[in-house]
Scaffold this motif. Structure first.
Motif, PDB file in Angstrom:
ATOM      1  N   GLU A 131       0.828  -1.200   0.000  1.00 65.23           N
ATOM      2  CA  GLU A 131       0.000   0.000   0.000  1.00 65.23           C
ATOM      3  C   GLU A 131       0.863   1.250   0.000  1.00 65.23           C
ATOM      4  OE1 GLU A 131      -2.698  -0.136   3.233  1.00 65.23           O
ATOM      5  OE2 GLU A 131      -3.666  -1.994   2.602  1.00 65.23           O
ATOM      6  N   LYS A 132       0.276   2.359  -0.506  1.00 68.11           N
ATOM      7  CA  LYS A 132       0.904   3.682  -0.504  1.00 68.11           C
ATOM      8  C   LYS A 132       2.324   3.641  -1.088  1.00 68.11           C
ATOM      9  CE  LYS A 132      -1.750   5.553   3.360  1.00 68.11           C
ATOM     10  NZ  LYS A 132      -1.722   6.193   4.687  1.00 68.11           N
ATOM     11  N   VAL A 133       2.402   3.246  -2.352  1.00 72.12           N
ATOM     12  CA  VAL A 133       3.693   3.137  -3.027  1.00 72.12           C
ATOM     13  C   VAL A 133       4.193   4.517  -3.423  1.00 72.12           C
ATOM     14  CG1 VAL A 133       4.922   2.080  -4.952  1.00 72.12           C
ATOM     15  CG2 VAL A 133       2.995   0.896  -3.891  1.00 72.12           C
ATOM     16  N   ARG A 134       5.473   4.765  -3.156  1.00 69.48           N
ATOM     17  CA  ARG A 134       6.094   6.030  -3.530  1.00 69.48           C
ATOM     18  C   ARG A 134       7.412   5.782  -4.252  1.00 69.48           C
ATOM     19  NH1 ARG A 134       5.567  10.264   1.567  1.00 69.48           N
ATOM     20  NH2 ARG A 134       3.294  10.250   1.728  1.00 69.48           N
ATOM     21  N   PHE A 135       7.567   6.483  -5.393  1.00 69.68           N
ATOM     22  CA  PHE A 135       8.837   6.465  -6.110  1.00 69.68           C
ATOM     23  C   PHE A 135       9.312   7.909  -6.282  1.00 69.68           C
ATOM     24  CE2 PHE A 135       6.654   2.584  -7.721  1.00 69.68           C
ATOM     25  CZ  PHE A 135       7.548   1.650  -7.212  1.00 69.68           C
ATOM     26  N   ARG A 136       9.142   8.698  -5.250  1.00 63.83           N
ATOM     27  CA  ARG A 136       9.479  10.118  -5.314  1.00 63.83           C
ATOM     28  C   ARG A 136      10.984  10.297  -5.529  1.00 63.83           C
ATOM     29  NH1 ARG A 136       5.499  13.554  -2.745  1.00 63.83           N
ATOM     30  NH2 ARG A 136       7.146  14.961  -2.041  1.00 63.83           N
ATOM     31  N   GLY A 137      11.329  11.028  -6.601  1.00 62.66           N
ATOM     32  CA  GLY A 137      12.723  11.356  -6.862  1.00 62.66           C
ATOM     33  C   GLY A 137      13.562  10.212  -7.392  1.00 62.66           C
ATOM     34  N   VAL A 138      12.946   9.074  -7.714  1.00 60.33           N
ATOM     35  CA  VAL A 138      13.697   7.897  -8.168  1.00 60.33           C
ATOM     36  C   VAL A 138      13.941   7.974  -9.679  1.00 60.33           C
ATOM     37  CG1 VAL A 138      13.651   5.374  -8.336  1.00 60.33           C
ATOM     38  CG2 VAL A 138      12.729   6.506  -6.318  1.00 60.33           C
ATOM     39  N   ASN A 139      15.085   7.475 -10.132  1.00 55.94           N
ATOM     40  CA  ASN A 139      15.390   7.435 -11.562  1.00 55.94           C
ATOM     41  C   ASN A 139      14.860   6.130 -12.155  1.00 55.94           C
ATOM     42  OD1 ASN A 139      16.407   7.539 -14.139  1.00 55.94           O
ATOM     43  ND2 ASN A 139      18.554   7.358 -13.558  1.00 55.94           N
ATOM     44  N   LEU A 140      13.801   6.243 -12.952  1.00 58.26           N
ATOM     45  CA  LEU A 140      13.200   5.072 -13.598  1.00 58.26           C
ATOM     46  C   LEU A 140      13.283   5.186 -15.119  1.00 58.26           C
ATOM     47  CD1 LEU A 140       9.949   4.831 -11.411  1.00 58.26           C
ATOM     48  CD2 LEU A 140      12.065   3.537 -11.111  1.00 58.26           C
ATOM     49  N   SER A 141      14.146   6.030 -15.621  1.00 60.62           N
ATOM     50  CA  SER A 141      14.193   6.319 -17.052  1.00 60.62           C
ATOM     51  C   SER A 141      14.395   5.054 -17.880  1.00 60.62           C
ATOM     52  CB  SER A 141      15.309   7.320 -17.365  1.00 60.62           C
ATOM     53  OG  SER A 141      16.557   6.836 -16.909  1.00 60.62           O
ATOM     54  N   GLY A 142      13.627   4.970 -18.974  1.00 59.01           N
ATOM     55  CA  GLY A 142      13.771   3.870 -19.916  1.00 59.01           C
ATOM     56  C   GLY A 142      13.060   2.579 -19.544  1.00 59.01           C
ATOM     57  N   LEU A 143      12.406   2.511 -18.378  1.00 56.89           N
ATOM     58  CA  LEU A 143      11.750   1.261 -17.966  1.00 56.89           C
ATOM     59  C   LEU A 143      10.461   1.008 -18.760  1.00 56.89           C
ATOM     60  CD1 LEU A 143      11.965   1.037 -14.061  1.00 56.89           C
ATOM     61  CD2 LEU A 143      13.327  -0.175 -15.761  1.00 56.89           C
ATOM     62  N   ASP A 144      10.124  -0.254 -18.896  1.00 54.74           N
ATOM     63  CA  ASP A 144       8.858  -0.657 -19.493  1.00 54.74           C
ATOM     64  C   ASP A 144       7.882  -0.956 -18.361  1.00 54.74           C
ATOM     65  OD1 ASP A 144       6.712  -1.715 -20.802  1.00 54.74           O
ATOM     66  OD2 ASP A 144       7.778  -3.406 -21.701  1.00 54.74           O
ATOM     67  N   LEU A 145       6.952  -0.020 -18.123  1.00 55.47           N
ATOM     68  CA  LEU A 145       5.942  -0.187 -17.081  1.00 55.47           C
ATOM     69  C   LEU A 145       4.551  -0.291 -17.698  1.00 55.47           C
ATOM     70  CD1 LEU A 145       7.293   2.405 -14.465  1.00 55.47           C
ATOM     71  CD2 LEU A 145       7.761  -0.038 -14.605  1.00 55.47           C
ATOM     72  N   SER A 146       4.509  -0.727 -18.945  1.00 48.90           N
ATOM     73  CA  SER A 146       3.239  -0.822 -19.650  1.00 48.90           C
ATOM     74  C   SER A 146       2.324  -1.867 -19.023  1.00 48.90           C
ATOM     75  CB  SER A 146       3.475  -1.163 -21.125  1.00 48.90           C
ATOM     76  OG  SER A 146       4.179  -2.383 -21.252  1.00 48.90           O
ATOM     77  N   LYS A 147       1.025  -1.591 -19.074  1.00 50.59           N
ATOM     78  CA  LYS A 147      -0.054  -2.512 -18.665  1.00 50.59           C
ATOM     79  C   LYS A 147      -0.072  -2.832 -17.166  1.00 50.59           C
ATOM     80  CE  LYS A 147      -0.077  -4.710 -23.228  1.00 50.59           C
ATOM     81  NZ  LYS A 147       0.060  -5.976 -23.990  1.00 50.59           N
ATOM     82  N   LEU A 148       0.707  -2.103 -16.347  1.00 48.84           N
ATOM     83  CA  LEU A 148       0.697  -2.354 -14.906  1.00 48.84           C
ATOM     84  C   LEU A 148      -0.377  -1.515 -14.225  1.00 48.84           C
ATOM     85  CD1 LEU A 148       4.521  -2.395 -14.028  1.00 48.84           C
ATOM     86  CD2 LEU A 148       3.016  -4.342 -14.460  1.00 48.84           C
ATOM     87  N   ASP A 149      -0.833  -1.976 -13.062  1.00 50.64           N
ATOM     88  CA  ASP A 149      -1.760  -1.187 -12.249  1.00 50.64           C
ATOM     89  C   ASP A 149      -0.930  -0.321 -11.310  1.00 50.64           C
ATOM     90  OD1 ASP A 149      -3.673  -0.062 -10.677  1.00 50.64           O
ATOM     91  OD2 ASP A 149      -4.604  -1.948 -10.049  1.00 50.64           O
ATOM     92  N   LEU A 150      -0.770   0.952 -11.677  1.00 48.30           N
ATOM     93  CA  LEU A 150       0.036   1.901 -10.906  1.00 48.30           C
ATOM     94  C   LEU A 150      -0.845   3.015 -10.341  1.00 48.30           C
ATOM     95  CD1 LEU A 150       2.916   2.052 -13.529  1.00 48.30           C
ATOM     96  CD2 LEU A 150       3.071   0.954 -11.291  1.00 48.30           C
ATOM     97  N   SER A 151      -2.118   2.704 -10.132  1.00 53.32           N
ATOM     98  CA  SER A 151      -3.036   3.714  -9.612  1.00 53.32           C
ATOM     99  C   SER A 151      -2.603   4.171  -8.219  1.00 53.32           C
ATOM    100  CB  SER A 151      -4.464   3.150  -9.556  1.00 53.32           C
ATOM    101  OG  SER A 151      -4.497   1.921  -8.861  1.00 53.32           O
ATOM    102  N   TYR A 152      -2.713   5.466  -7.999  1.00 53.64           N
ATOM    103  CA  TYR A 152      -2.399   6.117  -6.720  1.00 53.64           C
ATOM    104  C   TYR A 152      -0.896   6.127  -6.383  1.00 53.64           C
ATOM    105  CZ  TYR A 152      -7.433   5.964  -5.953  1.00 53.64           C
ATOM    106  OH  TYR A 152      -8.789   6.135  -6.086  1.00 53.64           O
ATOM    107  N   VAL A 153      -0.041   5.674  -7.267  1.00 57.69           N
ATOM    108  CA  VAL A 153       1.404   5.688  -7.001  1.00 57.69           C
ATOM    109  C   VAL A 153       1.928   7.120  -7.082  1.00 57.69           C
ATOM    110  CG1 VAL A 153       3.668   4.927  -7.831  1.00 57.69           C
ATOM    111  CG2 VAL A 153       1.740   3.337  -7.806  1.00 57.69           C
ATOM    112  N   ASP A 154       2.848   7.455  -6.198  1.00 60.37           N
ATOM    113  CA  ASP A 154       3.435   8.798  -6.163  1.00 60.37           C
ATOM    114  C   ASP A 154       4.804   8.769  -6.854  1.00 60.37           C
ATOM    115  OD1 ASP A 154       4.328  11.332  -5.631  1.00 60.37           O
ATOM    116  OD2 ASP A 154       3.968  11.267  -3.469  1.00 60.37           O
ATOM    117  N   PHE A 155       4.882   9.374  -8.066  1.00 62.50           N
ATOM    118  CA  PHE A 155       6.126   9.469  -8.829  1.00 62.50           C
ATOM    119  C   PHE A 155       6.743  10.867  -8.742  1.00 62.50           C
ATOM    120  CE2 PHE A 155       3.759   6.134 -11.151  1.00 62.50           C
ATOM    121  CZ  PHE A 155       4.731   5.148 -11.282  1.00 62.50           C
ATOM    122  N   SER A 156       6.248  11.709  -7.869  1.00 61.61           N
ATOM    123  CA  SER A 156       6.669  13.111  -7.834  1.00 61.61           C
ATOM    124  C   SER A 156       8.190  13.252  -7.823  1.00 61.61           C
ATOM    125  CB  SER A 156       6.085  13.806  -6.602  1.00 61.61           C
ATOM    126  OG  SER A 156       4.675  13.804  -6.645  1.00 61.61           O
TER     127      SER A 156
END
Length: 300
Positions: A131-156
């Motif tokens: 629950e309450k997943v956060r990726f704030r400030g993380v470098n995720l460049s170039g990843l394939d995150l297609s078709k995933l359920d990422l609702s409510y995730v914080d990527f700020s």
């Protein structure tokens, strides 16, 4: 005259850029190429009557890299866009070995970029199970995150350059101040997402559901929103310069202070949209629906 009989010199004019090389260079490393066929002696090749240059109607920008490959079998270190341009030239000249080498270099570079990211797709899948997943400030460049359920995730504040979010469920996700330049959100669900201050330059959001999304102050230059659902979206002071919104549904959207220079809104639904004091002079609005739109003070 095509060559100097004593030195087998060949003079080439590639789109206005002039080169000198030898028959051996053009024919030995890639014997099945167009260049090898041209100078194998099997075909008559005409040169200008002045200095004997053979003209080839191609961009000569990268031809020196082609000659270096033919001489040494080494591909020059270039940017990704330059490799793409060089690949087109290699395809034209049918240089199969060079094409394979460029593809290998690009694949290796992509693998290196993935190694430099802080998390993998597998890591993301494990994280979103909590629950309450956060990726704030993380470098995720170039990843394939297609078709995933990422609702409510914080990527700020994260680096999301060139991330694939196609068909992902990102409802209510937070993208405040992210750098998502060149990312792919094709057909993604982005209802009520927050993109305040985000950099989405050149991103693909065609067919995405952005209903009630907050895109205030976002950089949306060169973005594609073709057929996207932007009903009731907040686009105040967003920069939509050169953006493609053809056929998009912007009913009830707030575009107060938005920059729409050279934006394509052909066939878009702008019914009841807020466009007060917006400069529409260089905006393409052919076939757009403007019934009930607030255009008070708009520049047309």
């Amino acid at each position: 005259m095509l060559s100097d009989t004593s030195s087998s010199l060949i003079r080439l004019n590639i789109g206005g850029k002039k080169f000198c090389t030898t028959i051996d260079t053009l024919t030995q490393r890639e014997p099945d190429s167009m260049l090898a066929a041209m100078f194998s002696g099997r075909h008559a090749v005409s040169a200008d009557s002045g200095k004997g240059y053979v003209f080839v109607d191609r961009d000569g920008k990268h031809f020196r890299h082609i000659l270096n490959w033919l001489r040494d079998g080494v591909v020059s270190t270039l940017s990704e866009s330059e490799y793409s341009e060089l690949l087109r030239e290699a395809e034209y000249f049918q240089l199969l070995g060079l094409m394979d080498e460029i593809t290998t270099v690009l694949n290796n570079r992509k693998e290196d970029e993935e190694l430099n990211t802080e998390l993998t797709r597998t890591d993301i899948i494990k994280c979103i199970q909590s629950e309450k997943v956060r990726f704030r400030g993380v470098n995720l460049s170039g990843l394939d995150l297609s078709k995933l359920d990422l609702s409510y995730v914080d990527f700020s504040y994260a680096c999301l350059k060139n991330v694939f979010f196609s068909r992902a469920n990102l409802q209510c996700a937070k993208f405040r101040d992210v750098d998502a330049e060149g990312s792919i959100f094709h057909n993604a669900t982005l209802r009520e997402c927050e993109f305040t201050g985000a950099n989405l330059r050149g991103a693909l959001l065609a067919g995405a559901n952005l209903q009630s999304a907050n895109l205030q102050d976002a950089c949306l230059i060169d973005c594609s929103f073709c057929g996207a659902d932007l009903r009731s979206a907040h686009l105040q002071t967003a920069d939509l310069t050169n953006a493609n919104l053809e056929g998009a549904n912007l009913e009830g959207a707030n575009l107060k202070g938005a920059k729409l220079h050279n934006a394509n809104l052909k066939g878009a639904n702008l019914q009841r949209a807020y466009l007060r004091h917006v400069n529409l002079r260089d905006t393409h609005l052919e076939g757009a629906k403007l019934d009930g739109a607030n255009l008070l003070g708009a520049i047309r």
